[in-house]
Design a protein around this motif. Structure first.
Motif, PDB file in Angstrom:
ATOM      1  N   ILE A 253     -60.778  35.527  -3.404  1.00  0.00           N
ATOM      2  CA  ILE A 253     -60.477  34.402  -4.287  1.00  0.00           C
ATOM      3  C   ILE A 253     -61.660  34.122  -5.208  1.00  0.00           C
ATOM      4  O   ILE A 253     -61.511  34.012  -6.420  1.00  0.00           O
ATOM      5  N   GLY A 254     -62.844  34.017  -4.591  1.00  0.00           N
ATOM      6  CA  GLY A 254     -64.022  33.604  -5.354  1.00  0.00           C
ATOM      7  C   GLY A 254     -64.361  34.540  -6.488  1.00  0.00           C
ATOM      8  O   GLY A 254     -64.778  34.110  -7.561  1.00  0.00           O
ATOM      9  N   LEU A 255     -64.161  35.839  -6.289  1.00  0.00           N
ATOM     10  CA  LEU A 255     -64.537  36.794  -7.336  1.00  0.00           C
ATOM     11  C   LEU A 255     -63.306  37.359  -8.052  1.00  0.00           C
ATOM     12  O   LEU A 255     -63.081  37.107  -9.230  1.00  0.00           O
ATOM     13  N   PHE A 256     -62.471  38.100  -7.311  1.00  0.00           N
ATOM     14  CA  PHE A 256     -61.316  38.735  -7.966  1.00  0.00           C
ATOM     15  C   PHE A 256     -60.319  37.693  -8.459  1.00  0.00           C
ATOM     16  O   PHE A 256     -59.634  37.913  -9.459  1.00  0.00           O
ATOM     17  N   GLY A 257     -60.241  36.571  -7.737  1.00  0.00           N
ATOM     18  CA  GLY A 257     -59.335  35.503  -8.166  1.00  0.00           C
ATOM     19  C   GLY A 257     -59.672  35.026  -9.560  1.00  0.00           C
ATOM     20  O   GLY A 257     -58.784  34.772 -10.371  1.00  0.00           O
ATOM     21  N   PHE A 258     -60.963  34.937  -9.854  1.00  0.00           N
ATOM     22  CA  PHE A 258     -61.381  34.485 -11.184  1.00  0.00           C
ATOM     23  C   PHE A 258     -60.839  35.430 -12.260  1.00  0.00           C
ATOM     24  O   PHE A 258     -60.286  34.996 -13.271  1.00  0.00           O
ATOM     25  N   TYR A 259     -61.016  36.737 -12.011  1.00  0.00           N
ATOM     26  CA  TYR A 259     -60.575  37.688 -13.031  1.00  0.00           C
ATOM     27  C   TYR A 259     -59.048  37.726 -13.148  1.00  0.00           C
ATOM     28  O   TYR A 259     -58.507  38.135 -14.175  1.00  0.00           O
TER      29      TYR A 259
ATOM     30  N   GLY B  39     -64.563  43.030 -12.952  1.00  0.00           N
ATOM     31  CA  GLY B  39     -64.771  42.574 -11.577  1.00  0.00           C
ATOM     32  C   GLY B  39     -65.122  43.708 -10.647  1.00  0.00           C
ATOM     33  O   GLY B  39     -66.109  43.638  -9.891  1.00  0.00           O
ATOM     34  N   LEU B  40     -64.349  44.795 -10.715  1.00  0.00           N
ATOM     35  CA  LEU B  40     -64.571  45.904  -9.775  1.00  0.00           C
ATOM     36  C   LEU B  40     -65.899  46.598 -10.027  1.00  0.00           C
ATOM     37  O   LEU B  40     -66.631  46.926  -9.087  1.00  0.00           O
TER      38      LEU B  40
END
Lengths: 293, 527
Positions: free
Chosen positions: B74-80, B469-470
């Motif tokens: 959520i914190g990282l990939f969710g943003f993107y 992100g990746l």
């Protein structure tokens, strides 16, 4: 007067003026906006649609100041922008229903009846991205008219519509109840001619002419001519002529010319149309016109 | 405030997103990852270890493991995944309709926030459902869905709100709304991951209010809770956790006291405080404000481009032949044309690449490796938009109609993107090879991998964000590893590349490139 614009101006941060000193007063009805590209039509519409703020002057609809009370304008507004796009992923019904809800309309039947009005009832469940250009435009018209707006702003509404659909659009506009003003911008002069009660011609952000279609046409009376010309003769004379139309004939070319004075000896006077009046206004304002319009 | 309008915005947003290929790809990958992340406990491996011992697969333990993955998920990939809510309205052309509608700015933004939160909530629930299914299959304890959800949601809810709020702010603030913002968020995320741990001492059960306030990712909360209920602050989450341990332990679950919930609730406050920033910066689709933010006066990127454009034009004028015999362009020519477009769009590259090459000549080899790492991060900025720019600007169909383009646009794009990446990495890789012989081949492999990843993700999702992100996660993981694992040394900046790792990354690049070509063929076959 339902629409009043006093010394209206909009300058962008780049220093370019979108609209300069535009003053006009329009009565209830359909106000057609005519002008070349870059004349400021879209900027004027965007200001009235509360999308962008005027830099100077005042703009009022039904006595409401657009800059001071944009919320009140939005409550009365239906807007179809020039580049109406559709968000992929929604169906026709879902998109129209969303816009309707934003306008306070929660009736499913009202949405369906609006879809029916533009001939998209059978496509209610179809994804919007799969619609043809003409269908999208009809959906755009439907969303502008949903919620019984008092003011409808339509920028190039008939672009992409076939002749039958254009007639349907004109009928929709004229039959829609509760409308105080339709502000219509188009390059198709015949559309304005058939529905507009008043017309504003703008150029370089300023008002060039204003009046009913009949008044504007009357202004071009005696300035429209028809002449039978040979191809070579036409080519020779062309740089000095404002040609409103060309029709090939057995003897050469039948040219429709716009000029205050008889442009060629063989020219005979012809009845003016709105398109002729528009071309004459542009010519006299110094607009560079194509040799054949 | 009209809740009807707010809900209309939110529901339209959610419906449109859930039907987008990008969301479906994201969800599919996520669920596949979820099903593979939790190993069969009978193999002796686990997903969660506490105090060095494997935790039995109870609902509470699996929920904690799931919650431990949420800062990434959520914190990282969710943003993107959600940081394009307003951009989608702008791009689709519906923005002006919304701007001219009676919806108030607050209603629109809260509607978008609600749509994003709901999407992330759906993702969390779908991930949780897969993990609960794993528990059913591996069955060390009966599933307790309520226990599971309580553990997951107490961590997830502030994270959902925070990510959706950050996404909204980043979209509304002009200089954060582009690729720079995507990269900047990654570092914001890194900082917010570590700050709560720094402010408290979760390993010792210390979790002061200031730590709780900034702990929207929930990592500090998670460690604190585990420490408090088990007495051990040592926890690891991931495949193989507890493999070396003796007897498995039963995780008793969180202490759901009012004090604990109250402390956790503090994490809702900072995201809410961000919303006024979004409200103040939102342009309500005003074309004049949008034009202004794209002008040299506001955007850093535009300002730099304007600065370097004259020099870049001169340099390109020297390098690129002014006239060539007209002939049907080959694939190499198409790739070079794509590179030329990139250079014209980003004139800073035309100046920056020679500067980077000259720098590589004069700096020590060790410094070149560090610069290589920085250049790899820059790839996230530079490559992300290349594969999708034509589709996003409507040029895709025009290019598809050019001579010989049919069926090879993806190949040309792969070449063009790879050329751009190679321009940046090769000089630094060459210099770093003075210290480590395989640095140059590793840089080439890394450039090819990044290019293929950008193209395949851009094609599959239509968005540049998943690539950003990746790639940044990969860079972070590789950097944190400090060269201990050669396989992770993606572009040679860890100094640990081996022939196997170079071959491996090249192999992955080839597989990704193949996937991009297949995807194009699939699209063409569907018309």
């Amino acid at each position: 007067m339902v629409l009043e614009s006093d010394g209206l101006g909009k300058v962008y941060r780049s220093g370019t003026w979108g609209v300069r000193e535009l003053t006009l007063r329009a009565k209830e009805g359909v106000l057609g906006l005519l002008g070349p590209n870059g004349a400021g039509k879209t900027t004027f519409m965007q200001m009235l649609a509360t999308l962008t703020h005027p830099t100077k002057g005042a703009l009022r609809f039904a006595g409401i100041d657009v800059a001071k009370d944009p919320g009140a304008i939005r409550e009365r507004l239906g807007y179809l922008p020039q580049d109406f796009g559709v968000p992929p992923g929604l169906t026709c019904f879902e998109l129209l229903d969303t816009i309707a809800r934003l306008k306070g309309v929660r009736s499913r039947s009202a949405v369906l009846s609006m879809l029916e009005g533009v001939g998209l009832h059978d496509l209610a469940r179809r994804p919007v991205e799969s619609l043809s250009g003409g269908m999208r435009q009809r959906l755009g018209i439907a969303q502008a008219l949903v919620g019984s707006p008092e003011l409808v702003i339509v920028d190039e509404p008939t672009a992409g519509l076939d002749p039958e659909e254009r007639v349907r659009f004109r009928n929709l506009i004229s039959e829609h109840r509760g409308l105080k003003l339709v502000l219509l911008s188009t390059h198709i002069v015949s559309d304005v001619e058939s529905v507009a009660t008043e017309i504003a011609v703008v150029r370089q952000g300023r008002l060039l002419a204003f009046g009913t279609p009949e008044e504007l046409v009357a202004g071009a009376a005696g300035a429209v001519w028809e002449a039978e010309l040979q191809g070579a003769e036409l080519e020779r004379l062309r740089p000095g002529l404002t040609v409103a139309g060309l029709v090939r004939s057995a003897g050469g070319v039948k040219a429709r010319l716009v000029a205050r004075e008889r442009p060629v000896a063989s020219a005979v006077p012809a009845a003016a149309s709105l398109e002729d009046a528009y071309l004459l206004l542009m010519k006299e304002a110094g607009e560079a016109l194509p040799a054949a319009a | 405030m009209s809740f009807s309008r707010l809900l209309a915005v939110a529901s339209a947003d959610l419906r449109a997103r859930l039907r987008r290929p990008a969301t479906l790809v994201f969800l599919g990958l996520l669920l596949a990852a979820a099903s593979m992340t939790f190993p069969d406990p009978r193999s002796g491996q686990g997903i969660l270890s506490i105090g060095g011992r494997r935790a039995v697969y109870t609902s509470a333990a699996l929920a904690v493991a799931t919650a431990g993955l949420l800062p990434f998920l959520i914190g990282l990939f969710g943003f993107y995944a959600v940081s394009n809510a307003i951009a989608l309205d702008r791009r689709s052309g519906i923005g002006p309709l919304l701007g001219a509608s009676p919806v108030k700015n607050g209603e629109y933004l809260l509607g978008k926030l609600l749509g994003s939160c709901t999407l992330l909530f759906v993702v969390t629930l779908a991930f949780s459902a897969v993990v609960m299914a794993v528990q059913l299959v591996h069955g060390e304890a009966p599933p307790e869905p309520l226990v599971f959800l309580a553990h997951v949601l107490v961590v997830a809810l502030p994270a959902l709100l925070a990510v959706a709020s950050f996404a909204l702010v980043f979209e509304c603030v002009p200089f954060l709304s582009g690729r720079f913002g995507d990269v900047a968020y990654f570092f914001v995320w890194l900082v917010t991951l570590g700050v709560p741990v720094f402010l408290g001492d979760p390993d010792k059960g210390l979790y002061p209010p200031q730590a709780a306030l900034l702990d929207w990712n929930g990592l500090g909360f998670l460690i604190t809770q585990i420490q408090r209920v088990t007495g051990s602050g040592s926890m690891s989450i991931g495949w193989g956790s507890g493999r070396q341990a003796g007897a498995a332990v039963v995780f008793p679950g969180f202490d759901f006291s009012a004090a604990m919930l109250g402390r956790r609730a503090l994490a809702f406050l900072p995201p809410l405080a961000l919303l006024p920033v979004a409200l103040a910066a939102f342009d309500r689709f005003d074309p004049a404000r949008r034009l202004a933010s794209a002008s040299t006066k506001v955007s850093l990127g535009a300002r730099l481009s304007a600065l370097f454009r004259p020099v870049a034009a001169r340099l390109l004028g020297v390098v690129v032949p002014a006239e060539r015999a007209a002939k049907r362009p080959g694939l190499l020519s198409a790739g070079l044309t794509d590179l030329l477009v990139t250079l014209r769009l980003r004139p800073i590259l035309v100046v920056g690449v020679p500067v980077a090459a000259l720098t590589a000549l004069i700096v020590p080899a060790a410094t070149a490796a560090t610069l290589l790492s920085a250049a790899f991060v820059l790839l996230a900025l530079l490559l992300a938009d290349i594969p999708t720019r034509e589709e996003r600007t409507g040029l895709g169909r025009v290019l598809a109609a050019t001579p010989g383009a049919g069926g090879r646009l993806a190949a040309a794009k792969l070449l063009g993107t790879a050329f751009t990446a190679l321009l940046l990495l090769v000089p630094l890789g060459a210099r770093a090879s003075a210290d480590h012989a395989l640095a140059l081949p590793a840089a080439v492999a890394g450039a090819c991998f990044a290019a293929a990843l950008a193209v395949v993700l851009g094609q599959a999702t239509g968005s540049p964000k998943p690539f950003v992100g990746l790639l940044l996660v990969l860079w972070y993981v590789a950097g944190s590893d400090k060269g201990r694992t050669p396989a992770l040394d993606v572009a040679g900046f860890g100094g640990a590349a081996t022939p196997g790792s170079v071959g491996g990354w090249l192999g992955v690049a080839i597989l990704l490139a193949g996937a991009a070509l297949l995807l194009e063929r699939f699209r063409l076959s569907r018309g």
